[in-house]
Design a protein around this motif. Structure first.
Motif, PDB file in Angstrom:
ATOM      1  N   VAL A   1       7.316  -7.644  -3.221  1.00  0.00           N
ATOM      2  CA  VAL A   1       8.384  -6.939  -2.708  1.00  0.00           C
ATOM      3  C   VAL A   1       9.462  -7.403  -3.480  1.00  0.00           C
ATOM      4  O   VAL A   1      10.623  -6.342  -3.259  1.00  0.00           O
ATOM      5  CB  VAL A   1       8.677  -7.505  -1.231  1.00  0.00           C
ATOM      6  N   GLU A   2       9.781  -8.213  -4.028  1.00  0.00           N
ATOM      7  CA  GLU A   2      11.031  -9.189  -5.234  1.00  0.00           C
ATOM      8  C   GLU A   2      11.277  -7.906  -6.551  1.00  0.00           C
ATOM      9  O   GLU A   2      11.715  -7.682  -6.820  1.00  0.00           O
ATOM     10  CB  GLU A   2      10.477 -10.271  -4.943  1.00  0.00           C
TER      11      GLU A   2
ATOM     12  N   VAL B   1       0.157   2.986  -1.558  1.00  0.00           N
ATOM     13  CA  VAL B   1       0.541   2.595  -0.756  1.00  0.00           C
ATOM     14  C   VAL B   1      -0.612   2.493   0.188  1.00  0.00           C
ATOM     15  O   VAL B   1      -1.706   3.686   0.008  1.00  0.00           O
ATOM     16  CB  VAL B   1       1.262   3.942   0.171  1.00  0.00           C
ATOM     17  N   TYR B   2      -0.970   1.440   1.143  1.00  0.00           N
ATOM     18  CA  TYR B   2      -2.239   0.936   0.720  1.00  0.00           C
ATOM     19  C   TYR B   2      -2.085   0.719   2.577  1.00  0.00           C
ATOM     20  O   TYR B   2      -3.338   0.773   3.446  1.00  0.00           O
ATOM     21  CB  TYR B   2      -2.672  -0.663   0.284  1.00  0.00           C
ATOM     22  N   SER B   3      -1.419   1.075   3.541  1.00  0.00           N
ATOM     23  CA  SER B   3      -1.002   0.085   5.001  1.00  0.00           C
ATOM     24  C   SER B   3       0.183   0.627   5.544  1.00  0.00           C
ATOM     25  O   SER B   3       1.651   0.989   4.476  1.00  0.00           O
ATOM     26  CB  SER B   3      -1.057  -1.030   4.934  1.00  0.00           C
ATOM     27  N   LEU B   4       0.842   0.736   6.079  1.00  0.00           N
ATOM     28  CA  LEU B   4       2.097   0.932   7.017  1.00  0.00           C
ATOM     29  C   LEU B   4       2.842   0.044   6.912  1.00  0.00           C
ATOM     30  O   LEU B   4       3.779   0.143   6.423  1.00  0.00           O
ATOM     31  CB  LEU B   4       1.827   1.725   8.554  1.00  0.00           C
ATOM     32  N   GLU B   5       2.264  -1.058   7.379  1.00  0.00           N
ATOM     33  CA  GLU B   5       3.151  -2.389   7.322  1.00  0.00           C
ATOM     34  C   GLU B   5       3.917  -2.426   5.455  1.00  0.00           C
ATOM     35  O   GLU B   5       4.857  -2.762   5.590  1.00  0.00           O
ATOM     36  CB  GLU B   5       2.150  -3.555   7.354  1.00  0.00           C
ATOM     37  N   TYR B   6       2.384  -2.494   4.611  1.00  0.00           N
ATOM     38  CA  TYR B   6       3.799  -2.011   3.272  1.00  0.00           C
ATOM     39  C   TYR B   6       4.685  -1.047   3.361  1.00  0.00           C
ATOM     40  O   TYR B   6       5.533  -1.435   1.901  1.00  0.00           O
ATOM     41  CB  TYR B   6       1.739  -2.099   1.870  1.00  0.00           C
ATOM     42  N   ALA B   7       3.965  -0.247   3.578  1.00  0.00           N
ATOM     43  CA  ALA B   7       5.412   0.937   3.672  1.00  0.00           C
ATOM     44  C   ALA B   7       6.229   1.063   3.938  1.00  0.00           C
ATOM     45  O   ALA B   7       7.796   1.238   3.215  1.00  0.00           O
ATOM     46  CB  ALA B   7       4.569   2.495   3.672  1.00  0.00           C
ATOM     47  N   GLU B   8       6.382   0.176   4.968  1.00  0.00           N
ATOM     48  CA  GLU B   8       7.982  -0.574   5.793  1.00  0.00           C
ATOM     49  C   GLU B   8       8.539  -1.601   4.793  1.00  0.00           C
ATOM     50  O   GLU B   8       9.266  -1.024   5.121  1.00  0.00           O
ATOM     51  CB  GLU B   8       7.154  -0.951   6.699  1.00  0.00           C
ATOM     52  N   ALA B   9       7.478  -2.492   4.197  1.00  0.00           N
ATOM     53  CA  ALA B   9       8.326  -3.323   3.305  1.00  0.00           C
ATOM     54  C   ALA B   9       9.277  -2.376   2.602  1.00  0.00           C
ATOM     55  O   ALA B   9      10.180  -2.417   2.417  1.00  0.00           O
ATOM     56  CB  ALA B   9       7.164  -4.265   2.642  1.00  0.00           C
TER      57      ALA B   9
ATOM     58  N   LYS C   1      15.633   0.557   0.569  1.00  0.00           N
ATOM     59  CA  LYS C   1      16.839   1.451   0.637  1.00  0.00           C
ATOM     60  C   LYS C   1      17.159   1.898  -0.371  1.00  0.00           C
ATOM     61  O   LYS C   1      17.844   2.275  -1.168  1.00  0.00           O
ATOM     62  CB  LYS C   1      18.091   0.295   0.914  1.00  0.00           C
ATOM     63  N   GLN C   2      16.132   2.344  -2.266  1.00  0.00           N
ATOM     64  CA  GLN C   2      16.127   2.816  -2.844  1.00  0.00           C
ATOM     65  C   GLN C   2      15.173   4.307  -3.085  1.00  0.00           C
ATOM     66  O   GLN C   2      13.937   3.997  -1.800  1.00  0.00           O
ATOM     67  CB  GLN C   2      15.893   2.341  -3.899  1.00  0.00           C
ATOM     68  N   LYS C   3      15.580   5.304  -3.471  1.00  0.00           N
ATOM     69  CA  LYS C   3      14.026   6.240  -2.905  1.00  0.00           C
ATOM     70  C   LYS C   3      12.914   6.080  -3.919  1.00  0.00           C
ATOM     71  O   LYS C   3      13.005   5.533  -5.248  1.00  0.00           O
ATOM     72  CB  LYS C   3      14.491   7.735  -3.925  1.00  0.00           C
ATOM     73  N   ILE C   4      11.541   6.110  -3.379  1.00  0.00           N
ATOM     74  CA  ILE C   4      10.585   5.784  -4.100  1.00  0.00           C
ATOM     75  C   ILE C   4       9.327   6.000  -3.750  1.00  0.00           C
ATOM     76  O   ILE C   4       8.873   6.798  -3.015  1.00  0.00           O
ATOM     77  CB  ILE C   4       9.899   4.212  -3.862  1.00  0.00           C
ATOM     78  N   ARG C   5       8.907   6.637  -4.783  1.00  0.00           N
ATOM     79  CA  ARG C   5       7.589   7.792  -4.626  1.00  0.00           C
ATOM     80  C   ARG C   5       6.863   7.045  -5.082  1.00  0.00           C
ATOM     81  O   ARG C   5       6.027   5.869  -4.968  1.00  0.00           O
ATOM     82  CB  ARG C   5       7.705   8.608  -6.843  1.00  0.00           C
ATOM     83  N   TYR C   6       5.432   8.259  -4.243  1.00  0.00           N
ATOM     84  CA  TYR C   6       3.805   7.046  -3.790  1.00  0.00           C
ATOM     85  C   TYR C   6       2.970   7.698  -3.557  1.00  0.00           C
ATOM     86  O   TYR C   6       3.102   9.202  -3.251  1.00  0.00           O
ATOM     87  CB  TYR C   6       4.311   6.479  -2.653  1.00  0.00           C
ATOM     88  N   HIS C   7       1.988   7.932  -3.550  1.00  0.00           N
ATOM     89  CA  HIS C   7       0.768   8.785  -2.841  1.00  0.00           C
ATOM     90  C   HIS C   7      -0.254   7.717  -1.888  1.00  0.00           C
ATOM     91  O   HIS C   7      -0.028   5.818  -2.388  1.00  0.00           O
ATOM     92  CB  HIS C   7      -0.201   8.595  -4.482  1.00  0.00           C
ATOM     93  N   ILE C   8      -0.878   7.835  -1.317  1.00  0.00           N
ATOM     94  CA  ILE C   8      -1.553   7.230  -0.279  1.00  0.00           C
ATOM     95  C   ILE C   8      -3.105   6.572  -0.829  1.00  0.00           C
ATOM     96  O   ILE C   8      -3.897   7.868  -1.029  1.00  0.00           O
ATOM     97  CB  ILE C   8      -1.306   7.480   1.003  1.00  0.00           C
TER      98      ILE C   8
ATOM     99  N   LEU D   1       9.059   7.570   7.128  1.00  0.00           N
ATOM    100  CA  LEU D   1       9.804   6.742   5.854  1.00  0.00           C
ATOM    101  C   LEU D   1      11.143   6.679   5.384  1.00  0.00           C
ATOM    102  O   LEU D   1      10.524   7.968   4.171  1.00  0.00           O
ATOM    103  CB  LEU D   1       9.441   5.214   5.141  1.00  0.00           C
ATOM    104  N   PRO D   2      12.468   6.957   5.220  1.00  0.00           N
ATOM    105  CA  PRO D   2      13.296   7.806   4.753  1.00  0.00           C
ATOM    106  C   PRO D   2      13.501   7.535   3.849  1.00  0.00           C
ATOM    107  O   PRO D   2      13.334   8.607   2.571  1.00  0.00           O
ATOM    108  CB  PRO D   2      14.297   7.643   5.897  1.00  0.00           C
ATOM    109  N   ASN D   3      12.999   6.440   3.471  1.00  0.00           N
ATOM    110  CA  ASN D   3      13.572   6.036   1.583  1.00  0.00           C
ATOM    111  C   ASN D   3      12.252   6.395   1.072  1.00  0.00           C
ATOM    112  O   ASN D   3      11.966   5.917  -0.831  1.00  0.00           O
ATOM    113  CB  ASN D   3      13.616   4.643   1.818  1.00  0.00           C
TER     114      ASN D   3
END
Length: 365
Positions: free
Chosen positions: A88-89, A103-111, A116-123, A155-157
């Motif tokens: 997280v930090e 990204v492994y879970s909705l919980e992790y994605a929400e974190a 509040k920065q644009k972060i690229r991801y694969h699920i 999730l917007p970010n």
């Protein structure tokens, strides 16, 4: 570079050759992602990634944020996917260095979204590896996964770019489990398409699947151990080992019948013998379990390892060769296959390559 005892030769031309073999195998429609995690499996991630990038590679993967940052700070500009979880930090660095997070879970994605920065991801989808990812082990798990993906994508970010799974046994002759994993993943993709949910880049095939499962290439394949020249078993593809390891003779001596060698006194000659001490040990990555089992090579002659492997040294029999102090011997390479050591240790090339320690300098050509 100062070479005083043990060193590794890393052949970058062979690395590129293997990469191009994978490209040739999968065809122009499929991207090849070069896996350079774990310091490129011990070969040196920065050097390897640079050589691949200047020769056209546009996709890399690592296990951790620190590995990704090392590449960025050494000039790698193409896409870097992080397989592992970022703490997280440290989320801000994903955006700062333009990295792609798994990204492994909705919980992790929400974190992640809280950054509040644009972060690229694969699920990541768990279709049977049971390691991490959204749980899809049977068709009944499909709708919960679909609902989780929908929630993540809102999730917007976060910027969704792809989705993948990892095969548990794509390099084995029995195809059933791998085929079932692929069917589950394809079931998910079909449902996403039916619901007009963007799928992005889809990738499932690792080195074993690139060769053994050509029906599973999709948009991108992940080339890991094959990039470094392994495995060879059942692989109808020409790969070249990228690393060789050499060491030097520290001393030679004659020992007498009933003398013992090294810690634990596990070797005693039946008659007078000439032996040599070689400047490599388990602190260099030479496994202690090779005690009294392995051999080295000098001028096409085998030198049996005798006595227990030490932290900084091993001993070998040199009866049939005129070996002198300071001369060079091969630990593994073109004259002694790494696979031989793998059989002795009941392990895989990944482990031996990754265990070649940092104190062993790499020479690149």
């Amino acid at each position: 570079m100062l070479i005083d005892r043990t060193y590794a030769k890393v052949h970058l031309d062979n690395l590129l050759y293997n990469y191009n073999q994978a490209k040739k195998k999968v065809g122009k429609k499929t991207k090849v992602l070069a896996v350079v995690k774990a310091d490129a499996y011990g070969h040196g991630s920065v050097k390897c990634a640079k050589h691949l990038e200047i020769n056209g590679c546009e996709n890399f993967a690592v296990a951790s944020l620190t590995e990704a940052i090392e590449l960025r700070e050494n000039g790698i500009t193409k896409d870097i996917l992080i397989f592992g979880r970022t703490r997280v930090e440290n989320y801000i660095y994903l955006s700062k260095y333009d990295l792609i997070q798994t990204v492994y879970s909705l919980e992790y994605a929400e974190a992640l979204n809280q950054c509040k920065q644009k972060i690229r991801y694969h699920i990541n989808i768990d279709t049977g590896m049971s390691r991490f990812g959204l749980y899809l082990h049977a068709p009944r798990d499909l709708m919960p996964v679909i609902n989780e993906i929908k929630a993540i994508k809102k999730l917007p970010n976060l910027k969704y770019e792809g989705i993948y799974t990892h095969f548990a046994n794509s390099d084995e002759a029995d195809r059933e489990f791998c085929d079932n994993q692929y069917k589950l993943f394809q079931l998910l993709i079909d449902e996403m398409n039916h619901l007009n949910i963007e799928t992005g880049i889809k990738h499932v095939a690792n080195s074993g699947a690139i060769v053994s499962h050509p029906d599973k290439y999709l948009d991108m394949v992940r080339f890991g151990i094959g990039l470094y020249g392994y495995p060879h078993d059942r692989m109808p593809i020409d790969l070249k080992p990228v690393m060789e390891v050499y060491s030097h003779v520290t001393s030679t001596r004659y020992i007498k019948k009933d003398d013992t060698v090294s810690y634990g006194r596990l070797y005693s000659p039946e008659e007078n013998e000439k032996i040599a001490t070689i400047a490599i040990g388990y602190a260099d990555g030479y496994n202690r379990l090779l005690t009294n089992k392995d051999y080295l090579v000098y001028q096409n002659k085998k030198l049996p390892v005798i006595g227990r492997v030490c932290m900084d040294a091993i001993m070998v029999k040199v009866e049939e060769v005129d070996l002198k102090d300071g001369e060079e011997v091969e630990i593994f390479g073109f004259n002694k296959p790494l696979e031989y050591m793998c059989k002795l240790l009941n392990t895989i090339p990944y482990e031996i390559l990754c265990n070649v320690s940092k104190r062993v300098p790499r020479l690149y050509d």
